[in-house]
Design an enzyme around this catalytic site. Structure first.
Site, mmCIF file in Angstrom:
data_model
loop_
_atom_site.group_PDB
_atom_site.id
_atom_site.type_symbol
_atom_site.label_atom_id
_atom_site.label_comp_id
_atom_site.label_asym_id
_atom_site.label_seq_id
_atom_site.Cartn_x
_atom_site.Cartn_y
_atom_site.Cartn_z
ATOM 1 N N GLY A 167 36.154 39.374 36.929
ATOM 2 C CA GLY A 167 37.259 38.709 36.261
ATOM 3 C C GLY A 167 37.041 38.942 34.788
ATOM 4 C CB VAL A 176 37.512 45.452 32.809
ATOM 5 C CG1 VAL A 176 37.470 46.843 33.625
ATOM 6 C CG2 VAL A 176 37.061 45.937 31.260
ATOM 7 C CB CYS A 177 39.393 42.366 36.442
ATOM 8 S SG CYS A 177 37.638 42.123 36.300
ATOM 9 C CB THR A 178 43.542 41.160 33.807
ATOM 10 O OG1 THR A 178 42.963 40.047 34.300
ATOM 11 C CG2 THR A 178 44.950 41.003 33.597
#
Length: 259
Positions: A131, A134-136
């Site tokens: 989360g 970087v994930c989004t």
């Protein structure tokens, strides 16, 4: 007296490159444990001490070590795998059938899914993310945009997993349009059980007082799973990194798994 002489059969085994018998190996292990708790000669006297030296000394170590080096075969699941410090503790779990854990579930919104429902009859790229930005902005969108390449490579679907409340995870996926992507699922590991199965948790869900932990709860990882069997696993050195688990890297890993 020959039973405790330094030129007994154990020593000759070492000279011939053969390992000692199972009985001797077990006896040596037992002596090591007793030795760490209390000096052996205090229990068994000089005779027992000489026997411990025989088992735990040059006869045992030379024979066992030489045999281990010459006969050890790297399990198939370890070839071309990441055995860095962040992944080595799960190396021996490679090539296991994840679907045998029928008690574990991943959540698609309010719907619990068994691991068999998620992985059976699919060649899957499993993407684990902690989360954050970087994930989004990079990790998950990279797989959404690479659907055509994934399909051409033979990937049946991508399963993205993060630790968290299922409704919050579903809302996050919907907000960014990830739930509409073809061949891609975003699932929640509600109680962190799946992440702990892989040995990739960073901290428990709650502290000793039952308070929700702050910060990432999972490593960033990616794996190749064939019909439930874990074939390859990559784990980033830092949850904020995206060097081994991005789309390009995992397409290469996927191809190597079936080479």
């Amino acid at each position: 007296t020959r039973a405790f002489d330094s030129q007994t059969d154990t020593s000759s085994c070492a000279k011939q490159g053969r390992a000692p018998s199972i009985l001797r190996l077990l006896s040596a292990w037992q002596f090591h444990r007793m030795l760490s708790a209390r000096p052996l000669h205090a229990r068994f006297g000089a005779l027992g001490w000489r026997y411990a030296q025989l088992l735990c000394g040059r006869g045992f170590s030379a024979g066992a070590a030489s045999t281990a080096k010459s006969t050890y075969a790297v399990p198939e699941g370890h070839h071309n795998s990441d055995l860095s410090s962040t992944a080595c503790h799960i190396g021996l779990g490679r090539r296991r059938d994840l679907t045998m854990r029928q008690d574990l579930h991943l959540w698609d919104g309010d719907t619990p899914l068994t691991l068999a429902q998620v992985f059976h009859n699919f060649k899957t790229l499993l993407i684990g993310f902690p989360g954050g930005r970087v994930c989004t902005e990079q990790h998950v969108p990279g797989y959404v945009q690479g659907v055509a390449e994934l399909e051409a490579a033979g990937v049946d679907k991508v399963v993205c997993v993060t630790v968290g409340d299922p409704q919050q995870v579903e809302q996050w996926a919907s907000q960014h349009g990830f739930n509409k992507a073809q061949k891609l699922q975003v699932l929640a590991d509600r109680n962190q059980s799946f992440t702990r199965l892989l040995g990739l948790e960073l901290s428990p869900l709650a502290d000793a007082h039952g308070q929700q932990q702050q910060g990432p709860l999972s490593q960033r990882y990616a794996a190749v799973v064939d019909n439930g069997i874990l074939l390859r696993l990559k784990v980033e050195q830092n949850p904020a990194d995206l060097k081994m688990t991005d789309l390009r890297s995992m397409l290469k890993t996927f191809e190597e798994a079936y080479a």
